[in-house]
Design a protein around this motif. Structure first.
Motif, short mmCIF file in Angstrom:
data_model
loop_
_atom_site.label_atom_id
_atom_site.label_comp_id
_atom_site.label_asym_id
_atom_site.label_seq_id
_atom_site.Cartn_x
_atom_site.Cartn_y
_atom_site.Cartn_z
N PRO A 279 0.82 -1.21 0.00
CA PRO A 279 0.00 0.00 0.00
C PRO A 279 0.86 1.26 0.00
O PRO A 279 2.00 1.24 0.46
N PRO A 280 0.33 2.36 -0.53
CA PRO A 280 1.10 3.61 -0.59
C PRO A 280 1.46 4.14 0.80
O PRO A 280 0.78 3.84 1.79
N SER A 281 2.49 4.93 0.86
CA SER A 281 2.85 5.60 2.10
C SER A 281 1.85 6.71 2.37
O SER A 281 1.13 7.16 1.48
N GLY A 282 1.83 7.18 3.62
CA GLY A 282 0.94 8.28 3.97
C GLY A 282 -0.51 7.90 3.78
O GLY A 282 -0.95 6.81 4.12
N CYS A 283 -1.28 8.80 3.19
CA CYS A 283 -2.69 8.53 2.90
C CYS A 283 -2.76 7.54 1.74
O CYS A 283 -2.19 7.77 0.67
N CYS A 289 -6.21 10.86 -5.56
CA CYS A 289 -7.00 11.94 -4.94
C CYS A 289 -6.85 13.26 -5.70
O CYS A 289 -5.72 13.71 -5.98
N PRO A 290 -7.94 13.93 -6.01
CA PRO A 290 -7.86 15.23 -6.70
C PRO A 290 -7.36 16.36 -5.81
O PRO A 290 -7.07 17.44 -6.30
N LYS A 291 -7.24 16.12 -4.49
CA LYS A 291 -6.77 17.17 -3.58
C LYS A 291 -5.40 16.84 -2.98
O LYS A 291 -4.96 17.51 -2.05
N ALA A 292 -4.73 15.80 -3.48
CA ALA A 292 -3.49 15.34 -2.87
C ALA A 292 -2.40 16.41 -2.91
O ALA A 292 -2.24 17.13 -3.89
N GLN A 293 -1.66 16.51 -1.80
CA GLN A 293 -0.51 17.40 -1.69
C GLN A 293 0.64 16.61 -1.07
O GLN A 293 0.49 15.45 -0.70
N HIS A 314 -6.36 14.96 5.40
CA HIS A 314 -5.67 16.20 5.75
C HIS A 314 -6.38 17.42 5.17
O HIS A 314 -6.33 18.51 5.74
N PHE A 315 -7.03 17.24 4.02
CA PHE A 315 -7.68 18.35 3.33
C PHE A 315 -9.11 17.94 2.96
O PHE A 315 -9.40 17.65 1.80
N PRO A 316 -9.99 17.88 3.96
CA PRO A 316 -11.36 17.40 3.71
C PRO A 316 -12.12 18.29 2.74
O PRO A 316 -11.81 19.48 2.56
N VAL A 317 -13.12 17.71 2.12
CA VAL A 317 -13.95 18.41 1.15
C VAL A 317 -14.81 19.45 1.87
O VAL A 317 -15.42 19.17 2.90
N VAL A 318 -14.82 20.65 1.31
CA VAL A 318 -15.66 21.73 1.84
C VAL A 318 -17.00 21.68 1.12
O VAL A 318 -17.05 21.44 -0.09
N PRO A 319 -18.13 21.85 1.84
CA PRO A 319 -19.44 21.83 1.17
C PRO A 319 -19.48 22.78 -0.02
O PRO A 319 -19.08 23.94 0.07
N GLY A 320 -19.92 22.28 -1.17
CA GLY A 320 -20.00 23.07 -2.38
C GLY A 320 -18.74 23.06 -3.23
O GLY A 320 -18.73 23.59 -4.34
N GLU A 321 -17.66 22.44 -2.72
CA GLU A 321 -16.40 22.40 -3.48
C GLU A 321 -16.52 21.46 -4.66
O GLU A 321 -17.10 20.38 -4.56
N ARG A 322 -15.98 21.86 -5.80
CA ARG A 322 -16.01 21.03 -7.00
C ARG A 322 -14.65 20.36 -7.18
O ARG A 322 -13.61 21.03 -7.19
N LEU A 323 -14.67 19.05 -7.33
CA LEU A 323 -13.44 18.29 -7.54
C LEU A 323 -13.46 17.75 -8.96
O LEU A 323 -14.25 16.88 -9.30
N GLY A 324 -12.58 18.25 -9.81
CA GLY A 324 -12.58 17.84 -11.20
C GLY A 324 -11.61 16.71 -11.46
O GLY A 324 -10.68 16.46 -10.70
N ALA A 325 -11.81 16.01 -12.57
CA ALA A 325 -10.94 14.90 -12.95
C ALA A 325 -9.60 15.37 -13.49
O ALA A 325 -8.72 14.56 -13.74
N GLU A 326 -9.45 16.70 -13.69
CA GLU A 326 -8.18 17.18 -14.23
C GLU A 326 -7.06 17.07 -13.20
O GLU A 326 -5.89 17.17 -13.54
N HIS A 327 -7.41 16.90 -11.93
CA HIS A 327 -6.40 16.71 -10.90
C HIS A 327 -5.99 15.25 -10.91
O HIS A 327 -6.81 14.37 -10.65
#
Length: 349
Positions: A279-283, A289-293, A314-327
């Motif tokens: 399994p990957p390290s960390g998360c 993940c589209p929000k990975a840092q 670490h960076f939870p989704v904020v209500p109304g936030e759009r997560l696109g597949a471009e990430h």
């Protein structure tokens, strides 16, 4: 108040062995890797996630069918496996065809828990079997028939009757409707809800269908690669998901309203599910993940106790936030031979 079921940091690893005569362990499949959760008496905890995330393995650990590698599981304040545990915890299996012995009559199949636990004499067992068949919507006069003489939905009702024979307090439902037609699914789900209300049962309900889980569950836990990444009351999780993985799952769920379905933006995750062997390290979700840092690669987010709604992110989704597949997330280097680097999926969904 003590929970009916308490799962604490449970891990279940399956060894990978090589060789013919001197078989040596060369790796491990991390099927369940540090799961902690609680189930209260009278509630239904739904567990969802992709195939291979460890849902069924966790179910078999809870019922004592698999010994855990580490961690602890307590039922009603005592370690599982003690006196009366087998009577109090039962399981409904996914396959209504494979879970019933085709060479035995359904009456003897349903009576097995009564025989094993020495409950009643022959006449009392026969009476109890017929009562159970009637309870689950079967003709009690058909107790002498073989499983092949019943439809798929009726066979699942036989499995439910067998699970209820010993009057359990906790029933683990391992995808009990996934092998059934949609119309039959609705009948079986409503039957399970009626039985819970009538008998005061507690359910752990595992399913792929998010709409089914929403309908039956008081709380929902989301699994990814052997871990719980989010847990919350059902309506809270469906309305305000916090983990990007949960958000992606909900975006792919079927919706009855065609207008709402047309307006909804589908979140397509890139790459494949990482191997549970390495399994990957960390998360564990960061390669997709589209929000990975960078922090997600280094630090493993914890599912913190306390509060009704928790997410390991670490960076939870904020209500109304759009997560696109471009990430594309942060690709993960794998140490497993032949896997190499996780690349984005170029073939669409």
């Amino acid at each position: 108040m003590t929970p009916l079921l308490n799962v604490s940091d449970v891990r279940k690893y399956f060894p990978i062995r090589k060789g013919v005569f001197l078989r040596r362990e060369v790796g491990r499949v991390h099927a369940v890797d540090g799961v902690s959760l609680q189930v209260r008496a009278g509630e239904t905890l739904g567990i969802v996630g992709e195939s291979g995330c460890g849902k069924s393995t966790l179910a078999r650990c809870v019922t004592g069918l698999y010994p855990v590698t580490s961690g602890s599981i307590e039922f009603d304040g005592a370690p599982i496996g003690g006196k009366g545990f087998r009577r109090d915890v039962q399981m409904i299996f996914q396959d209504p065809y494979g879970s019933l012995n085709p060479r035995r009559r359904v009456g003897s199949i349903i009576a097995d828990p009564l025989v094993i636990h020495r409950i009643g004499n022959a006449a009392e067992r026969r009476r109890r079997v017929q009562e159970l068949m009637e309870l689950v919507g079967l003709n009690p006069e058909h107790f002498n028939r073989f499983p092949a003489e019943f439809s798929g939905g009726q066979r699942q009702r036989i499995g439910i009757a067998r699970a209820l024979a010993s009057r359990p307090r906790l029933v683990v439902c391992d995808e009990p409707v996934s092998a059934l037609d949609v119309s039959i699914q609705a009948q079986v789900i409503n039957l399970l809800k009626d039985l819970q209300a009538e008998l005061g049962l507690t359910y752990v309900f595992i399913a792929h269908d998010l709409s089914v889980v929403r309908y039956v569950s008081d709380r929902v836990a989301v699994m990814y690669l052997g871990r719980i990444v989010e847990i919350a009351p059902g309506e809270d999780l469906y309305k305000t998901p916090r983990h990007p993985y949960t958000n992606a799952l909900l975006s792919a769920a079927s919706v009855a309203d065609p207008d709402l379905s047309a307006r909804r933006e589908r979140i397509v995750l890139t790459g494949d599910v990482p191997s549970p062997i390495t399994p990957p390290s960390g998360c564990r979700f960061h390669p997709r993940c589209p929000k990975a840092q960078a922090r997600c690669v280094r630090e493993d987010p914890l599912l913190l106790p306390g509060g009704d709604h928790s997410a390991a992110c670490h960076f939870p989704v904020v209500p109304g936030e759009r997560l696109g597949a471009e990430h594309a997330g942060i690709p993960q280097e794998s140490t497993e031979p032949g896997l190499g680097r996780t690349e984005p999926d170029r073939g669409g969904e």
